[in-house]
Design a protein around this motif. Sequence first.
Motif, PDB file in Angstrom:
ATOM      1  N   ILE A   9       0.872  -1.170   0.000  1.00 23.67           N
ATOM      2  CA  ILE A   9       0.000   0.000   0.000  1.00 23.67           C
ATOM      3  C   ILE A   9       0.911   1.223   0.000  1.00 23.67           C
ATOM      4  N   ILE A  10       0.793   2.004  -1.052  1.00 25.65           N
ATOM      5  CA  ILE A  10       1.656   3.168  -1.209  1.00 25.65           C
ATOM      6  C   ILE A  10       0.810   4.425  -1.037  1.00 25.65           C
ATOM      7  N   PHE A  11       1.259   5.287  -0.126  1.00 31.32           N
ATOM      8  CA  PHE A  11       0.563   6.545   0.135  1.00 31.32           C
ATOM      9  C   PHE A  11       1.335   7.693  -0.494  1.00 31.32           C
ATOM     10  N   CYS A  26     -10.888  -0.114   6.033  1.00 30.12           N
ATOM     11  CA  CYS A  26     -10.068  -1.307   5.743  1.00 30.12           C
ATOM     12  C   CYS A  26     -10.622  -2.542   6.468  1.00 30.12           C
ATOM     13  N   PRO A  27     -11.043  -3.572   5.713  1.00 27.72           N
ATOM     14  CA  PRO A  27     -11.658  -4.748   6.348  1.00 27.72           C
ATOM     15  C   PRO A  27     -10.686  -5.590   7.171  1.00 27.72           C
ATOM     16  N   THR A  28      -9.400  -5.519   6.878  1.00 29.78           N
ATOM     17  CA  THR A  28      -8.422  -6.317   7.619  1.00 29.78           C
ATOM     18  C   THR A  28      -7.634  -5.481   8.628  1.00 29.78           C
ATOM     19  N   LYS A  29      -7.950  -4.202   8.713  1.00 34.49           N
ATOM     20  CA  LYS A  29      -7.248  -3.259   9.607  1.00 34.49           C
ATOM     21  C   LYS A  29      -5.746  -3.233   9.310  1.00 34.49           C
ATOM     22  N   THR A  30      -5.401  -3.426   8.033  1.00 37.11           N
ATOM     23  CA  THR A  30      -4.005  -3.325   7.609  1.00 37.11           C
ATOM     24  C   THR A  30      -3.526  -1.890   7.751  1.00 37.11           C
ATOM     25  N   ILE A  31      -4.394  -0.945   7.419  1.00 36.97           N
ATOM     26  CA  ILE A  31      -4.056   0.475   7.559  1.00 36.97           C
ATOM     27  C   ILE A  31      -4.510   0.915   8.945  1.00 36.97           C
ATOM     28  N   THR A  32      -3.597   1.537   9.671  1.00 31.90           N
ATOM     29  CA  THR A  32      -3.909   1.986  11.020  1.00 31.90           C
ATOM     30  C   THR A  32      -3.673   3.487  11.126  1.00 31.90           C
ATOM     31  N   ARG A  33      -4.205   4.064  12.188  1.00 36.50           N
ATOM     32  CA  ARG A  33      -4.056   5.507  12.425  1.00 36.50           C
ATOM     33  C   ARG A  33      -2.750   5.763  13.147  1.00 36.50           C
ATOM     34  N   GLY A  34      -1.914   6.556  12.522  1.00 32.83           N
ATOM     35  CA  GLY A  34      -0.644   6.917  13.127  1.00 32.83           C
ATOM     36  C   GLY A  34      -0.724   8.282  13.793  1.00 32.83           C
ATOM     37  N   PRO A  39      -1.999   7.835   8.010  1.00 27.86           N
ATOM     38  CA  PRO A  39      -2.205   6.401   7.835  1.00 27.86           C
ATOM     39  C   PRO A  39      -0.880   5.640   7.815  1.00 27.86           C
ATOM     40  N   LEU A  40      -0.867   4.501   8.489  1.00 29.03           N
ATOM     41  CA  LEU A  40       0.322   3.651   8.567  1.00 29.03           C
ATOM     42  C   LEU A  40      -0.044   2.224   8.179  1.00 29.03           C
ATOM     43  N   VAL A  41       0.963   1.491   7.710  1.00 26.92           N
ATOM     44  CA  VAL A  41       0.783   0.069   7.384  1.00 26.92           C
ATOM     45  C   VAL A  41       1.870  -0.709   8.127  1.00 26.92           C
ATOM     46  N   PRO A  42       1.585  -1.118   9.382  1.00 26.00           N
ATOM     47  CA  PRO A  42       2.592  -1.844  10.157  1.00 26.00           C
ATOM     48  C   PRO A  42       2.954  -3.206   9.572  1.00 26.00           C
ATOM     49  N   ASP A  43       1.965  -3.907   8.982  1.00 26.50           N
ATOM     50  CA  ASP A  43       2.215  -5.233   8.424  1.00 26.50           C
ATOM     51  C   ASP A  43       1.508  -5.368   7.074  1.00 26.50           C
ATOM     52  N   PRO A  44       2.200  -5.050   5.971  1.00 28.88           N
ATOM     53  CA  PRO A  44       1.556  -5.095   4.660  1.00 28.88           C
ATOM     54  C   PRO A  44       1.109  -6.492   4.240  1.00 28.88           C
ATOM     55  N   VAL A  65      -0.630  -2.032  -4.864  1.00 25.24           N
ATOM     56  CA  VAL A  65       0.043  -2.739  -5.952  1.00 25.24           C
ATOM     57  C   VAL A  65       0.429  -4.146  -5.510  1.00 25.24           C
ATOM     58  N   GLU A  66       0.272  -5.075  -6.424  1.00 28.96           N
ATOM     59  CA  GLU A  66       0.657  -6.456  -6.135  1.00 28.96           C
ATOM     60  C   GLU A  66       2.175  -6.564  -6.169  1.00 28.96           C
TER      61      GLU A  66
END
Length: 74
Positions: A9-11, A26-34, A39-44, A65-66
């Motif tokens: 996930i690229i911001f 985000c359904p998997t909570k991959t993106i979190t509030r920093g 927005p942060l992605v601790p575990d892509p 992106v894949e």
Amino acid sequence: MAEKKKYDIIFNHSYCKMCGICYWICPTKTITRGELGKPLVPDPDTCIGCLICENACPDFAINVVEREAVKENG
């Protein structure tokens, strides 16, 4: 067995207004509030590539992106 696809996930933080829609939706909570709502992605690896965040972003600041599969030569 096919390996699970992985995504990055690229911001574009110059576009992002830190509205919070991406981590709220985000359904998997991959993106979190920093810090300060950034927005942060601790575990892509938890991203399932659903593109909900990318499509919901009002500022076009997210690109999902894949990742290219890494092939090991044995």
